[in-house]
Design a protein around this motif. Structure first.
Motif, PDB file in Angstrom:
ATOM      1  N   PRO A  77       5.938 -22.966 -29.143  1.00 16.41           N
ATOM      2  CA  PRO A  77       4.697 -22.026 -29.690  1.00 16.41           C
ATOM      3  C   PRO A  77       5.480 -20.646 -29.677  1.00 16.41           C
ATOM      4  N   THR A  78       5.164 -19.895 -30.583  1.00 21.18           N
ATOM      5  CA  THR A  78       5.786 -18.428 -30.677  1.00 21.18           C
ATOM      6  C   THR A  78       4.538 -17.664 -30.528  1.00 21.18           C
ATOM      7  N   SER A  79       4.686 -16.399 -29.829  1.00 23.43           N
ATOM      8  CA  SER A  79       3.451 -15.765 -29.666  1.00 23.43           C
ATOM      9  C   SER A  79       3.892 -13.944 -30.323  1.00 23.43           C
ATOM     10  N   LEU A  80       3.116 -13.336 -31.038  1.00 23.73           N
ATOM     11  CA  LEU A  80       3.416 -12.086 -31.105  1.00 23.73           C
ATOM     12  C   LEU A  80       2.229 -10.982 -30.860  1.00 23.73           C
ATOM     13  N   VAL A  81       2.385  -9.994 -30.197  1.00 21.52           N
ATOM     14  CA  VAL A  81       1.388  -9.179 -29.891  1.00 21.52           C
ATOM     15  C   VAL A  81       1.307  -7.910 -31.087  1.00 21.52           C
ATOM     16  N   LEU A 119       7.528 -10.764 -26.197  1.00 20.07           N
ATOM     17  CA  LEU A 119       6.680 -10.947 -25.017  1.00 20.07           C
ATOM     18  C   LEU A 119       5.348 -11.310 -25.371  1.00 20.07           C
ATOM     19  N   GLY A 120       4.587 -11.763 -24.334  1.00 18.27           N
ATOM     20  CA  GLY A 120       3.325 -11.873 -24.503  1.00 18.27           C
ATOM     21  C   GLY A 120       2.413 -10.715 -24.357  1.00 18.27           C
ATOM     22  N   ILE A 121       1.048 -10.827 -24.451  1.00 20.40           N
ATOM     23  CA  ILE A 121       0.246  -9.559 -24.448  1.00 20.40           C
ATOM     24  C   ILE A 121       0.221  -9.260 -23.043  1.00 20.40           C
ATOM     25  N   GLU A 122       0.264 -10.027 -21.925  1.00 21.44           N
ATOM     26  CA  GLU A 122       0.090  -9.551 -20.629  1.00 21.44           C
ATOM     27  C   GLU A 122       1.569  -8.615 -20.249  1.00 21.44           C
ATOM     28  N   GLN A 123       2.769  -9.378 -20.541  1.00 22.58           N
ATOM     29  CA  GLN A 123       3.772  -8.383 -20.459  1.00 22.58           C
ATOM     30  C   GLN A 123       3.834  -7.166 -21.080  1.00 22.58           C
ATOM     31  N   THR A 124       3.535  -7.279 -22.486  1.00 23.36           N
ATOM     32  CA  THR A 124       3.535  -6.110 -23.066  1.00 23.36           C
ATOM     33  C   THR A 124       2.616  -4.974 -22.570  1.00 23.36           C
TER      34      THR A 124
END
Length: 163
Positions: A77-81, A119-124
């Motif tokens: 899985p890949t995430s994008l904020v 980066l995920g939303i929390e890290q961003t």
């Protein structure tokens, strides 16, 4: 001068994958009720633009974020904020809905420089907050955001897609 084939081209530094970006915008717009069915964003041809924005720290709360996760069967899985909410003041700084922040710096890039690509939303959010705090602690009045923007080029009707 010889042209390099498309297959040999590599993604430029700090630019997100276009297909992941399109899928993320599509997913967020569907979840927000902006489009009625997933895949509608894909009816267009897109390019990715790179831009920068200087955001005064007093407007830092004028941004909202959402995370879209792709569940590609072939890959992990890949995430994008994505930026989803933009106040009038923030829009005046050059930030638009569905931009993705790939880098954040404070103090002109000399004191605090972080890459937020992938980066995920929390890290961003942590990096964003860290830049704001760093700027405030060092007498700065703004932070710099490096953005990727999905740019719609043209519409491709279904009949033309099949040819």
């Amino acid at each position: 001068m010889k042209r390099r084939s498309t297959e040999m081209r590599e993604t430029p530094p700090n630019v997100v994958d276009k297909e992941i970006f399109i899928e993320a915008v599509d997913r967020i717009q569907y979840e927000l009720g902006i489009i009625e069915e997933k895949g509608a964003v894909g009816d267009y041809t897109y390019a990715i633009g790179k831009t920068e924005a200087k955001l005064p720290i007093v407007f830092a709360s004028g941004l909202g974020f959402a995370e879209a996760t792709s569940n590609n069967e072939d890959e992990s899985p890949t995430s994008l904020v994505l930026v989803t909410e933009v106040s009038k003041q923030v829009a005046g700084c050059g930030i638009q809905p569905y931009d993705t922040i790939v880098g954040i710096s404070a103090q002109g890039g000399t004191g605090y420089v972080k890459n937020t690509n992938s980066l995920g939303i929390e890290q961003t959010a942590e990096v964003f907050s860290g830049a704001v705090h760093h700027s405030m602690e060092h007498g700065g009045i703004d932070i710099q955001l490096q953005l990727n923007r999905l740019v719609k080029l043209n519409y491709m009707p279904e009949e033309e897609k099949k040819q």
